[in-house]
Structures are given as structure tokens and as C-alpha cells.
Design a protein around this motif. Structure first.
Motif, PDB file in Angstrom:
ATOM      1  N   SER A  21     -48.648  43.494   7.825  1.00  0.00           N
ATOM      2  CA  SER A  21     -49.396  44.289   6.849  1.00  0.00           C
ATOM      3  C   SER A  21     -49.956  45.558   7.496  1.00  0.00           C
ATOM      4  N   MET A  22     -50.493  45.414   8.707  1.00  0.00           N
ATOM      5  CA  MET A  22     -51.042  46.573   9.405  1.00  0.00           C
ATOM      6  C   MET A  22     -49.946  47.582   9.732  1.00  0.00           C
ATOM      7  N   GLN A  23     -48.789  47.085  10.148  1.00  0.00           N
ATOM      8  CA  GLN A  23     -47.675  47.976  10.462  1.00  0.00           C
ATOM      9  C   GLN A  23     -47.215  48.716   9.208  1.00  0.00           C
ATOM     10  N   TYR A  24     -47.123  48.011   8.094  1.00  0.00           N
ATOM     11  CA  TYR A  24     -46.714  48.638   6.838  1.00  0.00           C
ATOM     12  C   TYR A  24     -47.718  49.729   6.447  1.00  0.00           C
ATOM     13  N   HIS A  25     -48.999  49.409   6.540  1.00  0.00           N
ATOM     14  CA  HIS A  25     -50.044  50.386   6.208  1.00  0.00           C
ATOM     15  C   HIS A  25     -49.924  51.619   7.105  1.00  0.00           C
ATOM     16  N   LEU A  26     -49.727  51.399   8.403  1.00  0.00           N
ATOM     17  CA  LEU A  26     -49.590  52.509   9.338  1.00  0.00           C
ATOM     18  C   LEU A  26     -48.375  53.362   9.004  1.00  0.00           C
ATOM     19  N   GLU A  27     -47.249  52.728   8.711  1.00  0.00           N
ATOM     20  CA  GLU A  27     -46.032  53.476   8.361  1.00  0.00           C
ATOM     21  C   GLU A  27     -46.234  54.309   7.102  1.00  0.00           C
ATOM     22  N   GLN A  28     -46.930  53.745   6.111  1.00  0.00           N
ATOM     23  CA  GLN A  28     -47.195  54.486   4.870  1.00  0.00           C
ATOM     24  C   GLN A  28     -48.068  55.709   5.137  1.00  0.00           C
ATOM     25  N   GLN A  29     -49.084  55.526   5.955  1.00  0.00           N
ATOM     26  CA  GLN A  29     -49.968  56.643   6.285  1.00  0.00           C
ATOM     27  C   GLN A  29     -49.226  57.704   7.101  1.00  0.00           C
ATOM     28  N   LEU A  30     -48.436  57.273   8.070  1.00  0.00           N
ATOM     29  CA  LEU A  30     -47.722  58.219   8.930  1.00  0.00           C
ATOM     30  C   LEU A  30     -46.639  58.980   8.177  1.00  0.00           C
ATOM     31  N   SER A  82     -56.773  57.332  14.944  1.00  0.00           N
ATOM     32  CA  SER A  82     -57.901  57.112  14.037  1.00  0.00           C
ATOM     33  C   SER A  82     -57.843  55.720  13.402  1.00  0.00           C
ATOM     34  N   ILE A  83     -56.679  55.316  12.925  1.00  0.00           N
ATOM     35  CA  ILE A  83     -56.522  54.000  12.297  1.00  0.00           C
ATOM     36  C   ILE A  83     -56.776  52.890  13.317  1.00  0.00           C
ATOM     37  N   MET A  84     -56.211  53.026  14.516  1.00  0.00           N
ATOM     38  CA  MET A  84     -56.412  52.003  15.538  1.00  0.00           C
ATOM     39  C   MET A  84     -57.879  51.954  15.977  1.00  0.00           C
ATOM     40  N   ILE A  87     -63.157  49.156  16.083  1.00  0.00           N
ATOM     41  CA  ILE A  87     -64.574  49.129  15.709  1.00  0.00           C
ATOM     42  C   ILE A  87     -64.861  47.903  14.850  1.00  0.00           C
ATOM     43  N   SER A  88     -63.980  47.604  13.912  1.00  0.00           N
ATOM     44  CA  SER A  88     -64.151  46.408  13.081  1.00  0.00           C
ATOM     45  C   SER A  88     -64.123  45.144  13.928  1.00  0.00           C
ATOM     46  N   LEU A  89     -63.176  45.060  14.843  1.00  0.00           N
ATOM     47  CA  LEU A  89     -63.070  43.901  15.718  1.00  0.00           C
ATOM     48  C   LEU A  89     -64.311  43.770  16.598  1.00  0.00           C
ATOM     49  N   ASN A  90     -64.811  44.878  17.100  1.00  0.00           N
ATOM     50  CA  ASN A  90     -66.022  44.869  17.917  1.00  0.00           C
ATOM     51  C   ASN A  90     -67.206  44.340  17.113  1.00  0.00           C
TER      52      ASN A  90
END
Length: 106
Positions: free
Chosen positions: A46-55, A70-72, A77-80
Motif C-alpha cells: 500500500s505504501m509503495q502504491y501511494h508513493l508511486e501515485q504521488q511520484l 518528505s513522504i518517508m 515521524i509517525s513511527l517515532n
């Protein structure tokens, strides 16, 4: 696993064969996801798909790089936050809004 070419080869691909570089990127991402535990695969896909769509909306390589960073960064930050304040994370609740129903036209 597919071996990552050195920087000079990647630079040459970017300048001369951008489609081949993109295919290499997809292959490496797929292989990395395939090596992960089953419990994380769906989220990573899902994250890869989102990144590809944004890129895909980017107009140049610098824009792509900035957006990916920025996305990473947002994910880190969320994980932290989750790791350092799990109770605060669990207490977050979505506010549910009730939308007014449509009134029939006269």
C-alpha cells in the motif's frame, strides 16, 4: 536478489534509459517486500502504491526526490510517535461527522 548497480551505472541509466531504471526500481522494491514478514506485506504494498501515485505527478527528478524524502520523513515521524508515546497514539479517535440528508426537490 537483484544486485544494485553502482552510482555511475545508475546515473547512466537515469540519463539514457529512464524506463530501464524505473523497471529496476520496481524489481528491487518487489524483492524487498517479498523478503518481509507476511504481516507487513500489505502495508508495504500500500505504501509503495501511494508513493508511486504521488511520484507520477512530479515534473522533474528533484521534485521526485523531495517528495519521496518528505513522504518517508512523515512515516518516520509517525513511527517515532508510536514508539515513544504508544498510549497517546492509542487514544487518538476520529471525529465522526453526521452529514445532513438530501431533501427531495419539490
Amino acid at each position: 536478489m537483484t544486485e544494485l548497480p553502482n552510482f555511475d551505472q545508475l546515473r547512466w541509466l537515469a540519463d539514457n534509459e529512464p524506463d530501464e531504471l524505473e523497471e529496476l526500481q520496481k524489481t528491487l522494491c518487489k524483492e524487498a517486500i517479498d523478503c518481509c514478514p507476511e504481516s507487513n506485506k500489505e502495508q508495504l504494498i500500500s505504501m509503495q502504491y501511494h508513493l508511486e501515485q504521488q511520484l507520477s505527478r512530479c515534473t522533474n527528478p528533484y521534485h521526485r526526490c523531495y517528495l519521496a524524502i518528505s513522504i518517508m520523513n512523515d512515516k518516520f515521524i509517525s513511527l517515532n510517535t508510536i514508539m515513544n508515546s504508544p498510549q497517546e497514539f492509542r487514544q487518538q479517535n476520529a471525529k465522526i461527522l453526521t452529514l445532513p440528508s438530501k431533501k427531495p426537490a419539490d
